[in-house]
Every structure is written in C-alpha cells, then in structure tokens.
Motif scaffolding. Structure first.
Motif, PDB file in Angstrom:
ATOM      1  N   LYS A 337     -16.843 -64.421 167.651  1.00  0.00           N
ATOM      2  CA  LYS A 337     -16.580 -62.973 167.679  1.00  0.00           C
ATOM      3  C   LYS A 337     -15.880 -62.516 168.970  1.00  0.00           C
ATOM      4  N   GLU A 338     -15.203 -61.398 168.864  1.00  0.00           N
ATOM      5  CA  GLU A 338     -14.539 -60.715 169.984  1.00  0.00           C
ATOM      6  C   GLU A 338     -13.513 -61.568 170.730  1.00  0.00           C
ATOM      7  N   VAL A 339     -12.939 -62.506 170.051  1.00  0.00           N
ATOM      8  CA  VAL A 339     -11.869 -63.309 170.659  1.00  0.00           C
ATOM      9  C   VAL A 339     -10.578 -62.493 170.603  1.00  0.00           C
ATOM     10  N   GLU A 340      -9.737 -62.627 171.637  1.00  0.00           N
ATOM     11  CA  GLU A 340      -8.454 -61.922 171.625  1.00  0.00           C
ATOM     12  C   GLU A 340      -7.293 -62.917 171.698  1.00  0.00           C
ATOM     13  N   ILE A 341      -6.465 -62.861 170.694  1.00  0.00           N
ATOM     14  CA  ILE A 341      -5.278 -63.721 170.629  1.00  0.00           C
ATOM     15  C   ILE A 341      -4.077 -62.781 170.582  1.00  0.00           C
ATOM     16  N   GLY A 342      -3.304 -62.777 171.652  1.00  0.00           N
ATOM     17  CA  GLY A 342      -2.263 -61.750 171.754  1.00  0.00           C
ATOM     18  C   GLY A 342      -0.872 -62.167 171.337  1.00  0.00           C
ATOM     19  N   ASN A 343       0.103 -61.474 171.915  1.00  0.00           N
ATOM     20  CA  ASN A 343       1.518 -61.651 171.577  1.00  0.00           C
ATOM     21  C   ASN A 343       1.980 -63.090 171.709  1.00  0.00           C
ATOM     22  N   TYR A 344       2.669 -63.579 170.736  1.00  0.00           N
ATOM     23  CA  TYR A 344       3.317 -64.904 170.781  1.00  0.00           C
ATOM     24  C   TYR A 344       2.349 -66.014 171.200  1.00  0.00           C
ATOM     25  N   VAL A 345       1.171 -65.977 170.658  1.00  0.00           N
ATOM     26  CA  VAL A 345       0.208 -67.044 170.922  1.00  0.00           C
ATOM     27  C   VAL A 345       0.017 -67.811 169.617  1.00  0.00           C
ATOM     28  N   GLU A 346       0.033 -69.169 169.727  1.00  0.00           N
ATOM     29  CA  GLU A 346      -0.254 -69.993 168.563  1.00  0.00           C
ATOM     30  C   GLU A 346      -1.550 -70.752 168.812  1.00  0.00           C
ATOM     31  N   VAL A 347      -2.439 -70.688 167.845  1.00  0.00           N
ATOM     32  CA  VAL A 347      -3.695 -71.440 167.941  1.00  0.00           C
ATOM     33  C   VAL A 347      -3.795 -72.317 166.701  1.00  0.00           C
ATOM     34  N   LYS A 348      -3.974 -73.605 166.919  1.00  0.00           N
ATOM     35  CA  LYS A 348      -3.945 -74.533 165.782  1.00  0.00           C
ATOM     36  C   LYS A 348      -5.088 -75.545 165.912  1.00  0.00           C
ATOM     37  N   ARG A 349      -5.765 -75.823 164.802  1.00  0.00           N
ATOM     38  CA  ARG A 349      -6.873 -76.790 164.778  1.00  0.00           C
ATOM     39  C   ARG A 349      -7.776 -76.659 165.996  1.00  0.00           C
ATOM     40  N   SER A 350      -8.205 -75.433 166.268  1.00  0.00           N
ATOM     41  CA  SER A 350      -9.002 -75.214 167.473  1.00  0.00           C
ATOM     42  C   SER A 350     -10.210 -74.352 167.180  1.00  0.00           C
ATOM     43  N   LYS A 351     -11.152 -74.442 168.140  1.00  0.00           N
ATOM     44  CA  LYS A 351     -12.375 -73.643 168.052  1.00  0.00           C
ATOM     45  C   LYS A 351     -12.458 -72.834 169.331  1.00  0.00           C
ATOM     46  N   LEU A 352     -12.595 -71.532 169.221  1.00  0.00           N
ATOM     47  CA  LEU A 352     -12.661 -70.706 170.428  1.00  0.00           C
ATOM     48  C   LEU A 352     -13.961 -69.909 170.419  1.00  0.00           C
ATOM     49  N   GLY A 353     -14.687 -69.958 171.552  1.00  0.00           N
ATOM     50  CA  GLY A 353     -15.962 -69.265 171.631  1.00  0.00           C
ATOM     51  C   GLY A 353     -15.789 -67.757 171.825  1.00  0.00           C
ATOM     52  N   SER A 354     -16.901 -67.043 171.745  1.00  0.00           N
ATOM     53  CA  SER A 354     -16.847 -65.579 171.782  1.00  0.00           C
ATOM     54  C   SER A 354     -16.224 -65.057 173.084  1.00  0.00           C
ATOM     55  N   ARG A 355     -15.523 -63.967 172.952  1.00  0.00           N
ATOM     56  CA  ARG A 355     -14.884 -63.226 174.067  1.00  0.00           C
ATOM     57  C   ARG A 355     -13.816 -64.029 174.818  1.00  0.00           C
TER      58      ARG A 355
END
Ligand code: UD1
Ligand code: CA
Length: 446
Positions: A337-355
C-alpha cells in the motif's frame, strides 16, 4: 429441464468482408461466437450444438466450449432453416430447444430464461423494435398474434415499414422443432431455407406463438457488417459502464471507455476518458483512473490513483498507491500500500513494500524492495548481464541517490544510503553510505 441450444455459426459473412468467418469477428477482444457460447453456458442443464461450415476448423479452434459440446457440420450454406435441420437428430427427446445466431452476441441470460420458460408446448420468439429495421426479418401480426416473419428481401414496401423485427432467437420443444423444420421450403428470392418460415408453419400447425418483445435494442442487435459490429462494440462497453454506474462508479464519458474482459469496478471509482481495462482485472473502491490508462490482468486496490497514460499489466497494486503519469508497471509486479510510482518509471517483475517511492525516471527490474525506500530519479536496477536476469534486494528505509546504477545480483541493507551517481557493484551493509563514483576534481583551465 434439459435445454438443447443450437447455435448457428456456419455462414461466411460476406457482408463483413473479413478473412475470417463472421462469427470469429471480435467484440471486446472476444469472438462474437464466444460471447454467445459464454451466455448459453450459463443456462443450467444445457447442451450446446454448434452448427459450423465455412472455416469450421478455424472456428472450432478459436473458441472455448463447455464439456459435451456437440459440433455439427453444415457443408453447404443453404440457409438458417437448413442449418437447424442438421442439428435435429442430435436433439434429446423431451428436451427444450433454444436457437441462437452466432452473430447476435449481447443477449442477456435473463431474457433467454424467460424465452425458454414460455416456449414449452408453444413456440416463443424474441422480437424487438427498430426505427431503422433494414436487414432484419419483419414480424407480421394479424390482430395481436404473430402470423409470419417476412425477410427484407421478400418484403413488400408496406411490410418494410414494420418496425417490429426478428432477433432470430427462438425456443420450443425438440418435438415441435422436429415436426416443423423439415417442412421449410426454399421458395424465395435467395433459394434458401429460411428458419423464419417456421413461424408461419407453426400457425398452420396450430402451435401458438408467444413473443418476448424487448425495449432495449442493444441486446439483440446482430453484426452483419463492420458498421454494425462497431455499433455493437460501443453498445457493449456502454452496457457495462451503465451497470457499474448503478453500483456507484462514474465515468467522464461512457462512449470513451473500454472493458475487454472480465472486469470489476468498485463504487465511487472514476474512470476518465479513453481508459482501457482488459483481461481479468479488478479495480477497487474510490479509485481514480486517469485518461488513456491501460489496465490489463491486474488488481487495483481501493483508493489508488492512476494518473494519465500509465500502463499496468499482470500486477497487483495495493491500497492508496499513486501511479504515473506515464508509468509502466508490470508484468509480475506487486506493490504494497501507499507506494508511489511516478513519471516515466518502469517497474517489472518486482515487489515493493509500503510507502516506497520512485517518483521520476527509473527502471526497477527484478527488484525486491522493502518499505519506505526512496528511489531517486534516474536510478536503474541493472538486472541483465547479457545472459540472465539477476535480482536486486533493497532493505526497508534505504535511500538510493539519483542516477545510481545498481548492478545485480546485489543486496543493499536496511537504512543505508547510496550517493547520487554511484555505480554499485558490491553489497552494501545496513546503515552505511555507499559512494561508487569518482571524486570531483576542479582543474585549472585558464
Ligand atoms: C437473420 C434472420 C432475420 C433476423 C436476423 C437477426 C433468417 C432467414 N433471417 O437474418 O429474420 O432478423 O437474422 O439478426 O434467419 N447461418 C448458418 N447457415 C446458413 C446461413 C446462416 O449457420 O446456411 C448462420 C450464420 O453464420 C449466422 C446466422 O446463421 O450466424 C444468421 O445468418 P445471417 O446470414 O446473418 O442472417 P441475417 O441475414 O442476419
Ligand atoms: Ca445476421
């Protein structure tokens, strides 16, 4: 009650002008015939009999059918009545039959149930009204009762003015059908065996005809050409949007949104123009989905904001995340929850924790990132060594300075920092500052 469903899908569809048989024309990325199959499979105790002819192998291979489906060949396309005739010997004694056209894809299951229930010992017929009835068979009534259906080609000028038309969908018992269908003749301008002649035959044989007349026309529109297909496509998406609106979602414009799959949308969520939701996708409550966003096979948690022109595929987005604008998430990405992925960001096959935040210009590939990590602008997870993909693990609370290259395989410990512009090739323990860049020198030039 057993129901034998006969689906007519043997025609070429000359008017459609496609290379594939007409029933494979796609509506919301799914063949017309598949829509019909999916709806009819919802009838309990039903067995499907699909009549195929032109491109029959291709048709068979292009759709998914329920177990026990019976494929029937109509080798020459001598008309809809002739097509039904091919199925007669497959009908089970005592069963009800329902006849469907493979190019009439939006029929509601409730309507079919109603039609079948009144077709017992009678012949029931689904009709609707069209201001411009061109191309459809017209319903001729004598008094209140249906007397016959006259095809466009055979209709007189006054008959052509009739606005009540035939949807093509009929229900009756196997017994009645077996009695009437062989009596159909091909004495008409096209020399075809018209299924619609069954109506007049029924009246002659003292079988009463019951009709279900629909007000809403979208449901039984057929697709004979590209224009009609386009109309259906729009009608399909608008229908879905309207269902979602009843449950509290809203749209900037129901004419500019697409649902190409099995989609759910929570209440109080808003979809701006040109949003496409595809595959199996779930959008939660209170979400904002910006203009031009594409969401494919993904789950979007409650309260998520997807800014314009972002693409999310095969991923799961946790509650209250912010994505975009111009972000690409997925495939196989999981955001807490509350993850921020902004302008021109690519996220692939990944796990991102909160905030965790990556707000500008970054590539996060094969990453396992903890919570509250800051990923600076221009950071690259260098996951590919030319042969295989490698993992980068980043502990919670870490700070990755801008323009860092994290050369995988790599581990960065909790709460450590990477100086901006670093090329990090060795693991970084917890609570350390790593600088992987050359020291600045200011040289005298004048
Ligand atoms: C048909 C009806 C018309 C109705 C309209 C509703 C007849 C004669 N006319 O006209 O009254 O208003 O649908 O959409 O039935 N097919 C076969 N074998 C054949 C011919 C057709 O399987 O020999 C299949 C087609 O693949 C198609 C369906 O039957 O899926 C309907 O045929 P189509 O030619 O589209 O009929 P319409 O002219 O639309
Ligand atoms: Ca048709």
């Amino acid at each position: 009650m057993k129901i034998d469903v006969i689906i007519l899908a043997a025609g070429k569809g000359t008017r459609m002008g496609s290379n594939t048989p007409k029933v494979l024309s796609e509506l919301a990325s799914k063949p017309l015939l598949q829509h019909v199959i999916d709806t009819c499979s919802q009838l309990s105790n039903s067995k499907l009999h699909i009549v195929v002819g032109v491109g029959k192998n291709q048709v068979k291979q292009s759709v998914l059918t329920p177990k026990g489906t019976n494929w029937i060949s109509q080798n020459k396309q001598l008309g809809t009545g002739h097509a039904v005739k091919q199925a007669l010997k497959s009908l089970r004694p005592g069963a009800m039959t329902l006849i469907m056209y493979g190019d009439v894809p939006l029929v509601n299951i409730k309507t079919l149930k109603k039609l079948v229930s009144i077709g017992k010992n009678n012949l029931s017929l689904l009709t609707f009204n069209l201001d411009k009835p061109k191309g459809y068979g017209r319903i001729l009534r004598r008094g209140n009762k249906v007397a016959a259906i006259v095809e466009e080609k055979e209709a007189s000028t006054t008959e052509k003015e009739i606005t009540e038309v035939n949807s093509g969908i009929i229900s009756t018992s196997a017994k009645i059908l077996k009695e009437l269908i062989p009596q159909i003749k091909n004495k008409n301008s096209k020399k075809e065996y018209y299924l619609t002649d069954v109506i007049q035959l029924a009246t002659e044989n003292k079988i009463s005809i019951k009709t279900v007349n629909l007000d809403s026309t979208n449901e039984v529109l057929g697709a004979n050409d590209k224009q009609e297909l386009q109309k259906l496509e729009r009608a399909y998406h608008i229908n879905i949007a309207e269902e979602f609106m009843k449950k509290g979602a809203s749209f900037a414009d129901t004419h500019r949104v697409e649902f190409r799959g099995k989609v759910t949308l929570g209440k109080n969520s808003f979809l701006d123009i040109n949003v496409i939701v595809e595959g199996e996708s779930k959008i939660g409550k209170n979400c904002f989905i910006g203009a031009g966003a594409v969401i494919r096979n993904s789950t979007i948690g409650d309260g998520v904001r997807v800014e314009p022109y972002s693409v999310i595929e095969n991923s799961s987005i946790g509650e209250d995340c912010k994505i975009g604008p111009f972000a690409h998430v997925g495939p196989e990405t999981w955001l807490d929850k509350e993850v921020e992925i902004g302008n021109y960001v690519e996220v692939k096959r990944s796990k991102l924790g909160s905030r965790t935040k990556a707000k500008h210009l970054a590539y996060i590939g094969d990453g396992e990132v903890g919570s509250s990590v800051n990923i600076g602008a221009g950071t690259i997870f260098v996951n590919y060594d030319g042969k295989k993909k490698n993992k980068t693990k980043v502990g919670s609370g870490a700070f990755i300075g801008s323009n860092s290259a994290l050369i995988a395989p790599l581990q960065i410990g909790k709460n450590s920092m990477i100086g901006a512009g670093s090329v990090v090739t060795e693991n970084v323990p917890e609570n350390k500052l790593a600088l992987g860049r050359s020291r600045q020198r200011n040289l005298k030039i004048r």
